[in-house]
Design a protein around this motif. Structure first.
Motif, PDB file in Angstrom:
ATOM      1  N   VAL A  88       5.920   0.148  -6.852  1.00 17.62           N
ATOM      2  CA  VAL A  88       4.491   0.219  -6.533  1.00 17.62           C
ATOM      3  C   VAL A  88       3.659   0.125  -7.807  1.00 17.62           C
ATOM      4  CG1 VAL A  88       2.656   1.650  -5.535  1.00 17.62           C
ATOM      5  CG2 VAL A  88       4.830   1.392  -4.331  1.00 17.62           C
ATOM      6  N   SER A  89       4.081   0.774  -8.891  1.00 19.04           N
ATOM      7  CA  SER A  89       3.364   0.634 -10.165  1.00 19.04           C
ATOM      8  C   SER A  89       3.309  -0.825 -10.579  1.00 19.04           C
ATOM      9  CB  SER A  89       4.044   1.442 -11.277  1.00 19.04           C
ATOM     10  OG  SER A  89       3.858   2.815 -11.129  1.00 19.04           O
ATOM     11  N   LYS A  90       4.409  -1.515 -10.420  1.00 18.70           N
ATOM     12  CA  LYS A  90       4.454  -2.930 -10.795  1.00 18.70           C
ATOM     13  C   LYS A  90       3.524  -3.770  -9.928  1.00 18.70           C
ATOM     14  CE  LYS A  90       9.154  -3.097 -12.636  1.00 18.70           C
ATOM     15  NZ  LYS A  90      10.490  -3.672 -12.443  1.00 18.70           N
ATOM     16  N   ALA A  91       3.342  -3.374  -8.673  1.00 20.43           N
ATOM     17  CA  ALA A  91       2.499  -4.139  -7.754  1.00 20.43           C
ATOM     18  C   ALA A  91       1.012  -3.903  -7.982  1.00 20.43           C
ATOM     19  CB  ALA A  91       2.848  -3.799  -6.302  1.00 20.43           C
ATOM     20  N   LEU A  92       0.659  -2.751  -8.529  1.00 17.79           N
ATOM     21  CA  LEU A  92      -0.744  -2.407  -8.720  1.00 17.79           C
ATOM     22  C   LEU A  92      -1.259  -2.985 -10.031  1.00 17.79           C
ATOM     23  CD1 LEU A  92      -0.632   1.346  -7.629  1.00 17.79           C
ATOM     24  CD2 LEU A  92      -1.423  -0.611  -6.283  1.00 17.79           C
ATOM     25  N   ASN A  93      -2.385  -3.659  -9.963  1.00 13.67           N
ATOM     26  CA  ASN A  93      -2.993  -4.243 -11.147  1.00 13.67           C
ATOM     27  C   ASN A  93      -4.158  -3.346 -11.560  1.00 13.67           C
ATOM     28  OD1 ASN A  93      -3.679  -5.985 -13.200  1.00 13.67           O
ATOM     29  ND2 ASN A  93      -4.864  -7.335 -11.874  1.00 13.67           N
ATOM     30  N   LEU A  94      -3.830  -2.141 -12.082  1.00 12.89           N
ATOM     31  CA  LEU A  94      -4.857  -1.183 -12.448  1.00 12.89           C
ATOM     32  C   LEU A  94      -4.310  -0.192 -13.445  1.00 12.89           C
ATOM     33  CD1 LEU A  94      -3.943   1.490 -10.542  1.00 12.89           C
ATOM     34  CD2 LEU A  94      -5.048   0.108  -8.829  1.00 12.89           C
ATOM     35  N   LYS A  95      -5.182   0.638 -13.970  1.00  9.88           N
ATOM     36  CA  LYS A  95      -4.791   1.655 -14.935  1.00  9.88           C
ATOM     37  C   LYS A  95      -4.003   2.746 -14.212  1.00  9.88           C
ATOM     38  CE  LYS A  95      -6.548   5.128 -18.067  1.00  9.88           C
ATOM     39  NZ  LYS A  95      -7.692   5.930 -18.447  1.00  9.88           N
ATOM     40  N   ILE A  96      -2.828   3.077 -14.749  1.00 12.30           N
ATOM     41  CA  ILE A  96      -1.992   4.133 -14.182  1.00 12.30           C
ATOM     42  C   ILE A  96      -1.752   5.170 -15.265  1.00 12.30           C
ATOM     43  CG2 ILE A  96       0.253   4.702 -13.169  1.00 12.30           C
ATOM     44  CD1 ILE A  96       0.372   1.741 -12.206  1.00 12.30           C
TER      45      ILE A  96
END
Length: 150
Positions: free
Chosen positions: A125-133
């Motif tokens: 899911v981190s890889k799929a999200l294009n945002l600051k984590i």
């Protein structure tokens, strides 16, 4: 491996209503609407579903990464806060903040945080999200040992 969810919407954006269902049946005709997303009405919304997906994916990835290094957590509890901000004429999900409470025996804080940060970067899911984590860790070494040998 494919996973499927379905969303149905009836009406306009502000007064319409929708239902979300998942192939597994965990969500079945679960209501969502403008007021569940942007107001305080009870019901599901896409943003909390992304937060739930991120928290659960990261926690599973961390458990697996710890096991590969010979550690078994007594407890991993993750919350994810997804931030939605107005951008131009619309809205955007701009960040996901993971907050982790962990109790793991026989591991030092530095090693744990290294493994946790790797799991944050590499869970699907981190890889799929294009945002600051971001990741905030509340780590406690357990007093008893339940982990496998290293």
């Amino acid at each position: 491996m494919d996973r499927k969810a379905t969303a149905v919407w009836r009406g306009n954006l502000q007064n319409g209503k929708g239902e979300i269902s998942t192939e597994s049946g965990v969500l079945r005709n679960t209501p969502y609407s403008f007021s569940t997303r942007f107001g305080e009405a009870s019901g599901a919304n896409p943003d909390e579903l992304i937060a739930a997906a991120h928290a659960s994916c990261f926690t599973m990835a961390l458990s697996g990464a710890l096991a590969k290094k010979g550690y078994i957590a007594d407890s991993l509890e993750t919350s994810a806060t997804v931030t939605v901000e107005k951008q131009g004429d619309g809205f955007a999900i701009t960040s996901s903040k993971l907050r982790l409470r962990a109790q793991v025996p026989d591991i030092d804080r530095g090693t744990f945080e290294s493994i946790a940060n790797d799991a944050k970067a590499n869970c699907p899911v981190s890889k799929a999200l294009n945002l600051k984590i971001s990741l905030d860790v509340d780590f406690h070494q357990s007093l008893h040992s339940t982990s496998a040998s290293h």
